[in-house]
Design an enzyme around this catalytic site. Structure first.
Site, PDB file in Angstrom:
ATOM      1  N   THR A  37       0.825  -1.293  -0.096  1.00  0.00           N
ATOM      2  CA  THR A  37      -0.056  -0.008  -0.046  1.00  0.00           C
ATOM      3  C   THR A  37       0.786   1.467  -0.209  1.00  0.00           C
ATOM      4  O   THR A  37       0.132   2.166   0.082  1.00  0.00           O
ATOM      5  CB  THR A  37      -1.427  -0.317   1.169  1.00  0.00           C
ATOM      6  N   GLY A  38       2.181   0.780   0.699  1.00  0.00           N
ATOM      7  CA  GLY A  38       3.345   2.464   0.313  1.00  0.00           C
ATOM      8  C   GLY A  38       3.200   2.872  -1.040  1.00  0.00           C
ATOM      9  O   GLY A  38       2.832   2.603  -2.540  1.00  0.00           O
ATOM     10  N   ARG A  80      -3.254  -1.856   9.626  1.00  0.00           N
ATOM     11  CA  ARG A  80      -4.317  -1.014   9.691  1.00  0.00           C
ATOM     12  C   ARG A  80      -4.100  -1.366   7.714  1.00  0.00           C
ATOM     13  O   ARG A  80      -5.918  -0.397   7.199  1.00  0.00           O
ATOM     14  CB  ARG A  80      -3.757   0.183   9.913  1.00  0.00           C
ATOM     15  N   CYS A  94      18.676   4.709  -4.246  1.00  0.00           N
ATOM     16  CA  CYS A  94      17.952   5.458  -5.505  1.00  0.00           C
ATOM     17  C   CYS A  94      19.183   6.129  -6.293  1.00  0.00           C
ATOM     18  O   CYS A  94      19.525   5.877  -7.169  1.00  0.00           O
ATOM     19  CB  CYS A  94      16.644   5.823  -4.764  1.00  0.00           C
ATOM     20  N   GLY A 117      11.767  10.844  -1.861  1.00  0.00           N
ATOM     21  CA  GLY A 117      12.032   9.927  -1.283  1.00  0.00           C
ATOM     22  C   GLY A 117      12.209   9.952   0.317  1.00  0.00           C
ATOM     23  O   GLY A 117      12.471   8.482   0.410  1.00  0.00           O
ATOM     24  N   ARG A 155      18.002  17.816  -0.811  1.00  0.00           N
ATOM     25  CA  ARG A 155      16.809  17.487  -1.024  1.00  0.00           C
ATOM     26  C   ARG A 155      16.492  19.055  -1.723  1.00  0.00           C
ATOM     27  O   ARG A 155      16.842  19.973  -1.347  1.00  0.00           O
ATOM     28  CB  ARG A 155      16.425  17.422   0.354  1.00  0.00           C
ATOM     29  N   HIS A 203      14.770  12.018  -9.369  1.00  0.00           N
ATOM     30  CA  HIS A 203      15.871  12.616  -8.681  1.00  0.00           C
ATOM     31  C   HIS A 203      17.209  13.132  -9.336  1.00  0.00           C
ATOM     32  O   HIS A 203      16.990  12.401 -10.759  1.00  0.00           O
ATOM     33  CB  HIS A 203      17.226  11.801  -7.674  1.00  0.00           C
TER      34      HIS A 203
END
Length: 342
Positions: free
Chosen positions: A15-16, A43, A134, A165, A240, A247
Site C-alpha cells: 500500500t506504500g 491498518r 535510489c 524519496g 533535498r 532525482h
C-alpha cells in the site's frame, strides 16, 4: 524461465508508494504471474488494490505470509525487512529488499541488473538480494559502460533529490507549503528541519561523525560494493530540493584512461537502461519533469572536465520511485525467474 503457469509473487508494503509502483511495473512489464499476494500492516488489511483490472485484497504481513511464494518484493521499511525477510527466505522465497537493512551485509548481494547481474547468483547465501539506494542506482547505470571501457579512478557527485524519496508526508508538506505561499499564509514545516519550498537542504538522513550524512556514505559504500572495486574514490553531497518526483545528479568522474565526451555519448547511446538526452543547443537535457513514469535513466550535459587530464562531467536524472526502487526490484525478479528459479 520454464513455469508456463507463472510465478507466485508477494509484495510486502503493497500500500506504500514504492509498493504501488511495484504493482504498476509488474503489470507494465507483463511479469508472468500465477499468484500475486499483497501484504501490509494491520491498518491496511482488507483494503483492495487493483491489478490488471481486478481487485486484490491486502493481507497481513506476518512470518507465515510466504508459503508457496517464489519471489517476495519488500518495500515495508528496514525494521520490517529485518523482522520478516529472513522468515520469507526460510519459507523458500527469494527476497528482493528495497530497504537499507541488508545492503552492506557481505553475504547479501547488492544488485543493479544493468551493472552486476552476475551477483544475483549469490542469493543462495541467505535467500535475500538487496536493492541499492535510489541515487546510487541511477548513477551506476550511467557510469557502468564508462567503467568497463576505461576504468574510473574517482567519482564526485552532487545530488538534487525529490521529496518523494522521503515519503508521502514529505510530498504532502511540499504541497501544503506551496498552497500556503500562494494564499499568503505562514509556511509550516514538520517533516524537514527547514522549509523545503523554494529551498535546497544539504541534509538527507542523519549526520555522521565524519561530517557526511548516511545518504552520502551510502553512495560511497554501495558504489564500491556493486562495482566490486574498493579502490575507487567516491565523494558525495546529497541535497533535498523542492521537486516531487525525480532525482537529478551532477556527476564528475576521473577515468583511468582518456575518453572523450563524444566517445562517452556513443557508449551511452547504446547502454542498457540509459536514454541519451544531450542537445544543449536545442535546450534538450535531462529534466526531473521528463523522467516521471519512465523506466530509463536520462543522461546528458556530457562534457570533458578541462581542469584534469581524464575528466568527464555528466547530468543524470531518473524516476526515484521507478528505477530508484520498484523497477530495479522487478528487474532483479525477472533475472531470477529467467536464470535461477525453475
Amino acid at each position: 524461465m520454464s513455469r508456463s503457469e507463472g510465478y507466485n509473487i508477494a509484495v510486502a508494503g503493497a500500500t506504500g508508494a514504492v509498493g504501488g509502483a511495484m504493482l504498476d511495473v509488474l503489470e507494465r512489464r507483463n511479469f508472468p504471474l500465477k499468484e500475486l499476494r499483497l501484504l501490509a500492516s494491520e491498518r491496511s488489511v482488507g483494503k483492495k488494490l487493483v491489478f490488471k483490472g481486478k481487485e486484490i485484497p491486502v493481507q497481513l504481513l506476518s512470518k507465515d505470509s510466504f508459503t508457496g511464494i517464489d519471489v517476495a518484493l519488500f518495500s515495508a521499511g528496514g525494521s520490517r525487512s529485518l523482522e520478516f525477510a529472513p522468515a520469507a527466505a526460510a519459507a523458500g522465497a527469494v527476497v528482493v529488499d528495497n530497504s537499507s537493512a541488508f545492503r552492506m551485509d557481505p553475504d547479501i548481494p547488492l544488485v543493479v541488473p544493468e551493472v552486476n547481474p552476475q551477483d544475483i547468483a549469490l542469493y543462495t547465501n541467505r535467500g535475500i538480494i538487496a536493492n541499492p539506494n535510489c541515487s546510487t542506482i541511477q548513477m551506476l547505470v550511467a557510469l557502468k559502460p564508462i567503467y568497463d571501457k576505461v576504468g574510473i579512478k574517482r567519482i564526485v557527485v552532487s545530488t538534487y533529490q525529490a521529496v518523494s524519496g522521503t515519503g508521502a508526508k514529505a510530498i504532502e508538506e511540499l504541497k501544503k507549503q506551496a498552497l500556503a505561499y500562494a494564499a499568503g499564509e505562514k509556511i509550516e514545516h514538520e517533516v524537514y528541519p527547514h522549509q523545503i519550498l523554494f529551498n535546497c537542504l544539504p541534509h538527507i538522513d542523519s549526520f555522521l561523525d565524519n561530517g557526511y550524512t548516511k545518504e552520502e556514505m551510502k553512495m560511497v559504500n554501495e558504489t564500491r560494493k556493486i562495482f566490486g572495486d574498493q579502490t575507487i574514490g567516491v565523494t558525495a553531497t546529497t541535497v533535498r530540493v523542492p521537486v516531487f518526483y525525480g532525482h537529478s545528479e551532477a556527476v564528475n568522474i576521473e577515468t583511468k584512461k582518456k575518453i572523450t565526451a563524444a566517445e562517452v555519448k556513443a557508449l551511452l547511446a547504446d547502454a542498457p537502461g540509459v536514454k541519451l538526452v544531450d542537445r544543449p543547443d536545442l535546450s534538450q537535457y535531462p529534466l526531473a519533469t521528463d523522467c516521471q513514469g519512465k523506466f530509463e535513466t536520462l543522461v546528458g550535459r556530457i562534457r570533458e572536465d578541462e581542469s584534469i587530464a581524464n575528466g568527464i562531467n555528466l547530468w543524470v536524472v531518473s524516476d526515484n520511485i521507478l528505477k530508484g526502487a520498484a523497477l530495479n526490484a522487478v528487474q532483479i525478479a525477472e533475472v531470477l525467474i529467467d536464470k535461477y528459479i525453475v
